[in-house]
Enzyme design. Structure first.
Site, PDB file in Angstrom:
ATOM      1  CB  SER A   1      -4.555   1.865   3.883  1.00 28.84           C
ATOM      2  OG  SER A   1      -3.636   1.342   2.967  1.00 28.84           O
TER       3      SER A   1
ATOM      4  CB  SER B   1      -0.957   0.009   1.200  1.00 26.35           C
ATOM      5  OG  SER B   1      -2.076  -0.807   0.952  1.00 26.35           O
TER       6      SER B   1
ATOM      7  CE  LYS C   1      -1.404   4.174   2.659  1.00 28.88           C
ATOM      8  NZ  LYS C   1      -1.488   3.024   3.607  1.00 28.88           N
TER       9      LYS C   1
ATOM     10  CE  LYS D   1      -4.208   1.605  -0.961  1.00 28.75           C
ATOM     11  NZ  LYS D   1      -4.492   0.731   0.177  1.00 28.75           N
TER      12      LYS D   1
END
Length: 407
Positions: A147, A82, A249, A85
């Site tokens: 997320s 993730s 993140k 992102k």
């Protein structure tokens, strides 16, 4: 500017004059009071960086300079999960800055986005209802904070029409950032054999988002976000453990392991860490925290020159002016181990003969700064002003002088 910085300026001047015979600009800042001697702890060797356990790859980067302070397997291709992102956020911010989309756009949570990345899947989701719209900025926060894979897909469809088209934008922007060992096929980071990046490339991405789009970056510091009846926390636990951390993140899949891209700012210094393929949610946070603490303790960032500041003046032939000022187009910064700033060794590489006309911003040479035999900073030297060609007789006279000097 501190005495140490002024000392470096004088060293640059001496090196430049000795190499070229050209006078260095005299408009350097005054020298403040003499600094205190370094503490004993500042003169000791830097201990090794704390290796993040069984992590597959990791890096610690100085934000201001882009210098890698420590790392292992930094160019090894890994699934970014993730952390992908962050690239999605960058593309959205760039397209918004170009006027192609707006944060007030209504973004549809399509059935494809809901089925592929929504609550019925094994991955993280935002909770926006299917076949309903939400403002783009809200959908983006659902992607960043929660997320949400569903939100990432919906945003990709809104920006580019499909995930595939959006991935093409991601790769184009990644190339512009300098991510040479990265390829994206989706906006969320779910596993795909052709979806990969590296610790180093991801650190570059984090640096680019902070630098280019600070508003988009600020969403990463939001600790929780609510969609309808569902409130979810940010999965970056460092936001609670360290007040200097404001991003960036997390990521996790079975194939990628536990991943975390973190950034913290203490005083004027900012660092970025990337840990990929760690063993647990807690361990990725512990290891990232250790890297950030180590970097702040043992390194410091200095600005050597401001953009547009004159570094030297060089003799110019056949011009309306007889010299041209040289400087750097962007601030020249360097990260050094604490206590080693005065050991920096500057050099300048400039042509012996320079002939008008000269355009403002034209590259004239290079300034390099080395520490312990390794170049730690390098920037082009550019002309700070334009110099037009002189009249016929001056050009003729200079032609004769150049010939005479060459004998």
């Amino acid at each position: 500017m501190k005495k140490t910085a002024a000392t470096l300026v004088l060293a640059l001047a001496a090196t430049f004059t000795a190499a070229t015979g050209i006078a260095v600009a005299q408009d350097q800042p005054p020298q403040p009071s003499k600094p205190q001697p370094a503490a004993l702890s500042e003169t000791l060797p830097i201990p090794p960086a704390p290796v993040p356990g069984k992590a597959a790859a990791w890096v610690l980067m100085d934000y201001a300079t882009g210098q890698v302070l420590a790392g292992e397997n930094i160019h090894a291709r890994r699934e970014p999960a993730s952390i992908t992102k962050v690239m999605t956020s960058y593309v959205i911010a760039a397209e918004m800055a170009a006027g192609k989309i707006s944060e007030d756009d209504e973004v549809m949570m399509s059935e494809h986005a809901w089925r592929t990345g929504g609550a019925g899947t094994d991955g993280s989701y935002s909770g926006f209802p299917v076949n309903k719209t939400a403002p783009l900025v809200q959908m983006e926060k659902g992607m960043v904070v929660q997320s949400g894979n569903d939100a990432a897909i919906a945003l990709a469809e809104h920006v580019a029409g499909s995930e595939e088209a959006f991935a093409a934008l991601m790769n184009a922007y990644a190339k512009r950032i300098g991510m040479e060992n990265t390829h994206f096929v989706n906006p969320h980071g779910l596993p795909h054999e052709d979806h990969y990046s590296t610790a180093y490339d991801l650190a570059l991405l984090g640096r680019a988002l902070i630098r280019d789009y600070p508003k988009a970056y600020s969403y990463n510091s939001i600790k929780e976000f609510t969609v309808g009846p569902i409130t979810q926390p940010n999965r970056n636990v460092l936001l609670w453990r360290d007040k200097s951390v404001d991003g960036i993140k997390t990521g996790h899949t079975n194939a990628a392991g536990y991943c975390l891209m973190a950034s913290a700012k203490r005083g004027d210094q900012r660092l970025i860490s990337v840990v990929l393929g760690d063993t647990s949610e807690n361990q990725r946070a512990v290891h990232s925290q250790a890297l950030l603490n180590w970097g702040f303790r043992f390194y410091e960032t200095h600005k050597l020159y401001d953009a547009g500041q004159a570094v030297a003046t060089q003799k110019l032939w056949k011009g309306q002016a007889n010299e041209v000022r040289l400087g750097v187009a962007e601030p020249l910064l360097v990260s050094t181990p604490r206590g080693k700033y005065e050991q920096l060794k500057p050099t300048m590489d400039v042509p012996q003969t320079l002939v008008a006309p000269i355009a403002k911003g034209q590259r004239i040479g290079t300034v390099k700064v080395s520490l312990d035999g390794k170049v730690v900073a390098e920037r082009p030297l550019v002309a700070l002003e334009a110099v037009e060609e002189a009249g016929f007789f001056k050009r003729l006279w200079h032609e004769f002088l150049m010939w005479w000097n060459s004998l």
